[in-house]
Design a protein around this motif. Structure first.
Motif, mmCIF file in Angstrom:
data_model
loop_
_atom_site.group_PDB
_atom_site.id
_atom_site.type_symbol
_atom_site.label_atom_id
_atom_site.label_comp_id
_atom_site.label_asym_id
_atom_site.label_seq_id
_atom_site.Cartn_x
_atom_site.Cartn_y
_atom_site.Cartn_z
ATOM 1 N N VAL A 1 3.584 9.266 3.414
ATOM 2 C CA VAL A 1 3.896 8.163 4.326
ATOM 3 C C VAL A 1 3.471 8.523 5.749
ATOM 4 O O VAL A 1 2.884 7.697 6.462
ATOM 5 N N VAL A 2 3.747 9.739 6.164
ATOM 6 C CA VAL A 2 3.361 10.171 7.518
ATOM 7 C C VAL A 2 1.846 10.160 7.658
ATOM 8 O O VAL A 2 1.309 9.717 8.680
ATOM 9 N N THR A 3 1.126 10.613 6.644
ATOM 10 C CA THR A 3 -0.342 10.615 6.691
ATOM 11 C C THR A 3 -0.875 9.195 6.837
ATOM 12 O O THR A 3 -1.768 8.933 7.649
ATOM 13 N N GLU A 4 -0.322 8.268 6.052
ATOM 14 C CA GLU A 4 -0.758 6.876 6.139
ATOM 15 C C GLU A 4 -0.418 6.280 7.508
ATOM 16 O O GLU A 4 -1.196 5.509 8.067
ATOM 17 N N ALA A 5 0.732 6.632 8.044
ATOM 18 C CA ALA A 5 1.109 6.130 9.374
ATOM 19 C C ALA A 5 0.156 6.666 10.438
ATOM 20 O O ALA A 5 -0.230 5.926 11.359
ATOM 21 N N GLU A 6 -0.225 7.936 10.318
ATOM 22 C CA GLU A 6 -1.180 8.505 11.270
ATOM 23 C C GLU A 6 -2.528 7.793 11.178
ATOM 24 O O GLU A 6 -3.171 7.524 12.197
ATOM 25 N N LYS A 7 -2.963 7.468 9.945
ATOM 26 C CA LYS A 7 -4.216 6.734 9.777
ATOM 27 C C LYS A 7 -4.114 5.347 10.414
ATOM 28 O O LYS A 7 -5.039 4.875 11.071
ATOM 29 N N ALA A 8 -2.964 4.689 10.220
ATOM 30 C CA ALA A 8 -2.773 3.348 10.787
ATOM 31 C C ALA A 8 -2.773 3.407 12.313
ATOM 32 O O ALA A 8 -3.356 2.536 12.974
ATOM 33 N N VAL A 9 -2.151 4.415 12.883
ATOM 34 C CA VAL A 9 -2.133 4.560 14.340
ATOM 35 C C VAL A 9 -3.555 4.804 14.851
ATOM 36 O O VAL A 9 -3.979 4.235 15.872
#
Length: 112
Positions: A67-75
């Motif tokens: 989830v954190v990895t996906e959030a970083e990609k989204a940011v």
């Protein structure tokens, strides 16, 4: 000084009491292996539950990392969109001076 001699009835009572104590002690000693095996079984059950908890914790941590990895990609994607929207300049459109249009008169009535 004379010592009283025990009667045969009191000797029989004493013998029964001693035999009862011996039997109770033997019964308690006989249950020790069963109790130890039960204790080992409960220890094994506790260990398996702790292992299961550790495995589930690892799975939760892996999901959280995803989830954190996906959030970083989204940011990162959002930052790229903002940069593009700002024409590549820091501050972009917000830093540009606005064109002033004709002034409008404000009404005293807040409903309009």
């Amino acid at each position: 000084m004379a010592f009283p001699l025990p009667t045969p009835g009191s000797l029989a009572d004493l013998a029964r009491a001693v035999a009862g104590q011996v039997l109770e002690s033997a019964a308690s000693i006989a249950t020790v292996p069963v109790r130890v095996l039960g204790l080992l079984g409960q220890g094994e059950l506790l260990l398996s539950r702790v292992t299961l908890l550790a495995e589930r914790s690892e799975a939760v941590i892996e999901r959280f990392e995803a989830v954190v990895t996906e959030a970083e990609k989204a940011v990162g994607a959002l930052q790229a969109m903002i940069t593009t929207a700002n024409d590549g300049r820091p501050g972009g459109a917000a830093a540009r001076p606005r064109k002033q249009g004709p002034a409008r008169a404000r009404s005293a009535d807040p409903q309009t």
